[in-house]
Each structure stands twice: as C-alpha cells, then as structure tokens.
Design a protein around this motif. Structure first.
Motif, PDB file in Angstrom:
ATOM      1  N   ARG A  27      11.059  53.726  11.782  1.00  0.00           N
ATOM      2  CA  ARG A  27      11.409  53.224  13.117  1.00  0.00           C
ATOM      3  C   ARG A  27      11.310  51.703  13.180  1.00  0.00           C
ATOM      4  NH1 ARG A  27       9.595  58.435  13.211  1.00  0.00           N
ATOM      5  NH2 ARG A  27      10.156  59.754  15.001  1.00  0.00           N
ATOM      6  N   THR A  95      14.593  62.075   8.093  1.00  0.00           N
ATOM      7  CA  THR A  95      14.410  61.083   9.165  1.00  0.00           C
ATOM      8  C   THR A  95      15.484  60.001   9.054  1.00  0.00           C
ATOM      9  OG1 THR A  95      12.050  61.509   8.907  1.00  0.00           O
ATOM     10  CG2 THR A  95      12.658  59.707  10.337  1.00  0.00           C
ATOM     11  N   ARG A 126      21.527  70.339  14.798  1.00  0.00           N
ATOM     12  CA  ARG A 126      20.503  70.067  15.811  1.00  0.00           C
ATOM     13  C   ARG A 126      20.513  68.611  16.282  1.00  0.00           C
ATOM     14  NH1 ARG A 126      14.745  71.038  13.301  1.00  0.00           N
ATOM     15  NH2 ARG A 126      15.580  73.105  12.969  1.00  0.00           N
ATOM     16  N   SER A 165      11.741  67.982  18.480  1.00  0.00           N
ATOM     17  CA  SER A 165      11.947  67.289  17.198  1.00  0.00           C
ATOM     18  C   SER A 165      11.868  65.785  17.408  1.00  0.00           C
ATOM     19  CB  SER A 165      13.310  67.669  16.608  1.00  0.00           C
ATOM     20  OG  SER A 165      13.683  66.708  15.628  1.00  0.00           O
ATOM     21  N   GLY A 166      10.928  65.169  16.716  1.00  0.00           N
ATOM     22  CA  GLY A 166      10.780  63.720  16.813  1.00  0.00           C
ATOM     23  C   GLY A 166      12.008  63.001  16.267  1.00  0.00           C
ATOM     24  N   GLN A 167      12.612  63.569  15.226  1.00  0.00           N
ATOM     25  CA  GLN A 167      13.785  62.920  14.621  1.00  0.00           C
ATOM     26  C   GLN A 167      14.986  62.995  15.553  1.00  0.00           C
ATOM     27  OE1 GLN A 167      14.309  65.065  10.956  1.00  0.00           O
ATOM     28  NE2 GLN A 167      12.509  64.169  10.007  1.00  0.00           N
ATOM     29  N   ARG A 192       6.600  64.121  18.168  1.00  0.00           N
ATOM     30  CA  ARG A 192       5.974  62.816  17.900  1.00  0.00           C
ATOM     31  C   ARG A 192       6.734  61.701  18.626  1.00  0.00           C
ATOM     32  NH1 ARG A 192       6.219  62.187  11.455  1.00  0.00           N
ATOM     33  NH2 ARG A 192       5.161  64.178  11.581  1.00  0.00           N
ATOM     34  N   ASP A 312       3.984  69.286   9.765  1.00  0.00           N
ATOM     35  CA  ASP A 312       3.913  68.718   8.410  1.00  0.00           C
ATOM     36  C   ASP A 312       2.588  69.042   7.720  1.00  0.00           C
ATOM     37  OD1 ASP A 312       6.413  67.682   8.778  1.00  0.00           O
ATOM     38  OD2 ASP A 312       5.766  65.605   9.047  1.00  0.00           O
ATOM     39  N   GLU A 335       9.874  76.893  11.807  1.00  0.00           N
ATOM     40  CA  GLU A 335      10.381  75.550  11.490  1.00  0.00           C
ATOM     41  C   GLU A 335      10.046  75.155  10.042  1.00  0.00           C
ATOM     42  OE1 GLU A 335      12.369  74.038  13.462  1.00  0.00           O
ATOM     43  OE2 GLU A 335      12.416  72.076  12.505  1.00  0.00           O
ATOM     44  N   LYS A 339      12.205  72.692   6.252  1.00  0.00           N
ATOM     45  CA  LYS A 339      11.674  71.394   5.826  1.00  0.00           C
ATOM     46  C   LYS A 339      12.209  71.063   4.419  1.00  0.00           C
ATOM     47  CE  LYS A 339       9.562  70.292   9.543  1.00  0.00           C
ATOM     48  NZ  LYS A 339      10.041  69.137  10.317  1.00  0.00           N
TER      49      LYS A 339
END
Ligand code: S3P
Length: 426
Positions: A27, A95, A126, A165-167, A192, A312, A335, A339
């Motif tokens: 980020r 990511t 997604r 989903s943080g991504q 996140r 994770d 989920e 991964k």
C-alpha cells in the motif's frame, strides 16, 4: 527446488525486529507512486510479493531509488502512471494483482496483469465484478488471470461485497479515489484496514462509516510522505508459535505492527493458554506499533469458529494445535482453499507427515495434539506452509526435511536466519 533440514531442540530466546509488513508495504508503494513528490519508505518488506508491486510500478514509469536501506519513490500524481510496454507479471502476489486492478482501472491506459501458476488459479471475479460497478473495463480469463484492463473514466458507486477481503476493498478504494462522486464499500465482516489507515493519515477524503463500511471521495494527488514500515505481524506469528511451543522459550518481537485486525491470532493463542503480551509503543501513519512478548507454556486445544483477522494465520495456529493437549477444530474457513495453495489440504498434508492426527472437512480442519516425529514435507510452493513446517519441526522427534523451501522468499526471506539467531541465543 531447494531443501532445508531442520533439527529439533533448544529453546528460542531473545529480541528481534522483523522486515516491514507485506500488506502495508504494498500500500505504501502504491500510494507513494501517486503522491506528489519523493516519499521515503524504510523497512519495506523484503519478499518477492512486494518486489512485484515495485517492479510493476517501475514498468509504468514510477522511479524507485534504493538509498541506505530505504526506497525513495518519486510520485507525480495519478496522471503520471504511464502505460506499460508489456504484460505486468504479478508473480505469486494476489495483493499486487488485485490492488493494481483497482488503481489501473481509472487510468487512461491499457494493461495486462499476469501471474504464476498458483495466482492464475485464484479467483479474480471477486475484484473485477465490484470494480465494474464503478464502470471499470476489465476482462478475465474465466474469472482468473490474465486480467486485461482498459482503463478510463470511473463513476463512484455504493458497492456491497459478497465476502470480506482487504485486497478487494483496497482495489475499490484505489479506484474510488479516481472516480467522480463518492464510493462506498460495504463488507459482510471487517477486513484488514491498512489502506484506510494510511489514506486517513495522509489527509485523503476517506470516512469510516462503521467497522464494515468505508467511503472515499475523489482526489487529484496525495502529499508525499515518509514511512518506517512496522514489522510484519503475520511473519511474527511463526516466531510467536515457535516460542509458544518449544519448552523454555522466551522471545520479544520489537517494532511490530499491532493493528488489531492483524494480531487476532494472539487471542486464539491466549485461549489455548499461551503466555503472550503486547505493548503499543507508538503510532506510525495510523498504525499501532510495539512489542509482542511470548513465553512457553503448555497449550490446550480450542475451537476456532471465526476466521476474522486470522485467515493467514490459520496454518500456523494448526501447528500450535498439533502441540496442544486435546483436539482443536477450525470451522467456516473455506477461504483457505483459495489462498496461495489450498491451505486446508496442504496444512493437513504437512501435519500428517509429522504423524499428527489430522482430518480435513469441507471448510476446515480437525487436529489432535500429540508428539510429532521428524518428517519429509513439501511446501507445495506456499511460503506459509514452508515456515509452518519449520516451526513444527522444532519440537519434533528427529530431523525434518522441507522441500520447496524457496517459497519462503515470497514473504520472509530472512526467516531462517532470524530463527537461527533466536536458537543460538538460548
Ligand atoms: C491481504 C488480505 C487478505 C490476506 C492476504 C493479504 C491484504 O486476503 O489473506 O494475505 O493485504 O489486503 P483477502 O483480501 O483475500 O482477504
């Protein structure tokens, strides 16, 4: 393929600092590249995933300069991202691919994003489908990479995500910053929140409506920033579980990210009887940073019923469960199957090799704690599985050989030497 032999034995002792958080590093690079001026990033994550984000940005004309252990990113606003000459290879990094999809969908350029075999198997619908709600033009290959992006004008929208989903949320926020009007993203559960924290700290128009809903407005550019990236809480998890499961251990991890969304695994370990404390020392650009201290105690089994903030860490929590008394269960964690590997299958195979009694379910694992024998394990190309096996090996009876060790470099290239330092200090 490289192999490692890990001998059991010895407590782990000492204080360590870890390379920067992978999620925050992605980020910070992305936001620095659209900021106005030179941003200096220290303690950037050293793994291949973050290197993919950097080379992707470089391929689009963003200058990144290494100086004395820091990286200076020369940003010139959103407008200065230029069309890449060739497909961008995101390697193993979900990511990188998902966030770039958001960033690039609002630029007037064409781009193709490709990934390695594992990333090409992971779901991209997604992220693409919600981005289309803003007007993004992205084609997938049957819902998978390669992604073909025809960037253009975006219009803000209210988007309800089917999964947390943080991504995906971050991709929408990066697109939303370029869209006209406002963009609101709602998730079924909190994910996140590093993107929101960093944007807010940089004064961007971002509003948290509640813990599942965030809104952004349009922005031309961001102010440049300096950032010492806090240590990676997920990398810390391997050392925390190592110390919590090898008798006599006592380890402190300094300068680590203590974002509650990232250290929820510590609560699970405490429920199992682990002796773990955290101390927030400072805040850096919206992220709490401090120490995690852990001391060995015998663990007992537990049921992990919510995966919020710990997806994770489920494989390494399964390793903790393998040393605990009684049976542990991980439920509602489908989920894990999408991964870097199908982590229900690969975690079970790894524990099974150590002689642990383990059973898979459709959406989780059942693990019965007990003694382990040394094993021959394959990483299945998954960095977390390789490091889990190394931790499981520390308290096994006999040496363990781990194949596909190079996968560790995806997130934590220095893992082996940090582990050796802690073992030597004992
Ligand atoms: C990440 C979010 C999580 C996590 C991944 C990194 C991020 O994935 O598993 O390792 O940096 O936002 P999802 O977005 O699929 O939840």
């Amino acid at each position: 393929m490289s192999r490692r032999v890990i001998d059991p034995g010895g407590p782990l002792r000492g204080r360590v600092r870890l390379p920067g958080c992978k999620g925050i590093s992605h980020r910070a690079l992305l936001l620095a590249s659209v900021a106005d001026g030179r941003s200096v990033l220290r303690n950037l994550a050293t793994g291949e995933d973050v290197a993919r984000t950097r080379t992707a940005l470089e391929a689009m004309g963003i200058e990144c300069i290494d100086t004395d252990g820091s990286v200076t990113v020369v940003g010139r606003g959103f407008d200065m991202i230029s069309e890449p000459d060739a497909p961008i290879d995101c390697g193993n990094s979900g990511t990188t691919m998902r966030m770039l999809a958001g960033l690039l969908s609002g630029r007037p350029l064409d781009a193709v994003l490709v990934g390695d075999e594992s990333l090409s198997r992971r779901p991209m619908g997604r992220v693409v489908e919600p981005l289309r709600r803003l007007g993004a033009r992205i084609d997938t290959t049957d819902g998978h990479a390669p992604l073909t992006i025809t960037g253009g004008v975006l219009v803000g929208a209210d988007v309800e995500l089917p999964m947390a989903s943080g991504q995906v949320k971050s991709a929408l926020l990066l697109a939303g910053l370029q869209a006209s009007g406002t963009t609101t993203v709602r998730e079924p559960a909190p994910s996140r929140d590093h993107t929101e924290r960093l944007l807010a700290a940089l004064g961007a128009p971002v509003t948290r409506i509640d813990d599942r809903t965030v809104r952004v407005g349009t922005i031309g550019a961001l102010d440049r920033f300096d950032y010492e990236i806090p240590g990676d809480a997920s990398s810390a998890a391997f050392l925390v579980v190592a110390a919590a499961t090898v008798p006599g251990s006592e380890v402190t991890i300094e300068g680590v990210n203590l974002n509650p969304q990232r250290i929820a695994y510590l609560d699970v370990l405490r429920t199992m009887g682990a002796d773990v404390t955290t101390t927030v020392v400072e805040e850096r650009l919206g992220e709490p940073v401090g120490e995690i201290a852990v001391r060995y105690t015998a663990l007992r089994g537990t049921t992990i019923a919510s995966t919020e903030g710990i997806v994770d860490e489920l494989p390494i929590l399964a390793v903790a469960a393998a040393t605990a008394t009684g049976t542990s269960e991980i439920v509602d964690a489908a989920e894990l199957r999408v991964k870097e590997s199908d982590r229900i299958t690969t975690t079970a195979a790894m524990l099974d090799a150590f002689g642990t009694e383990v059973r898979t379910t459709e959406d989780g694992l059942v693990v019965r704690g007990g003694p382990r024998r040394g094993a021959t394990v394959d990483s299945a190309g998954d960095h977390r599985i390789a490091m889990c096996a190394a931790v499981a090996a520390l308290a096994a009876d006999g040496a363990t050989t781990i194949g596909g060790w190079e996968a560790v470099d995806v997130s934590f290239p220095g893992f082996e030497s940090v582990l050796a330092t802690l073992r030597d200090a004992a």
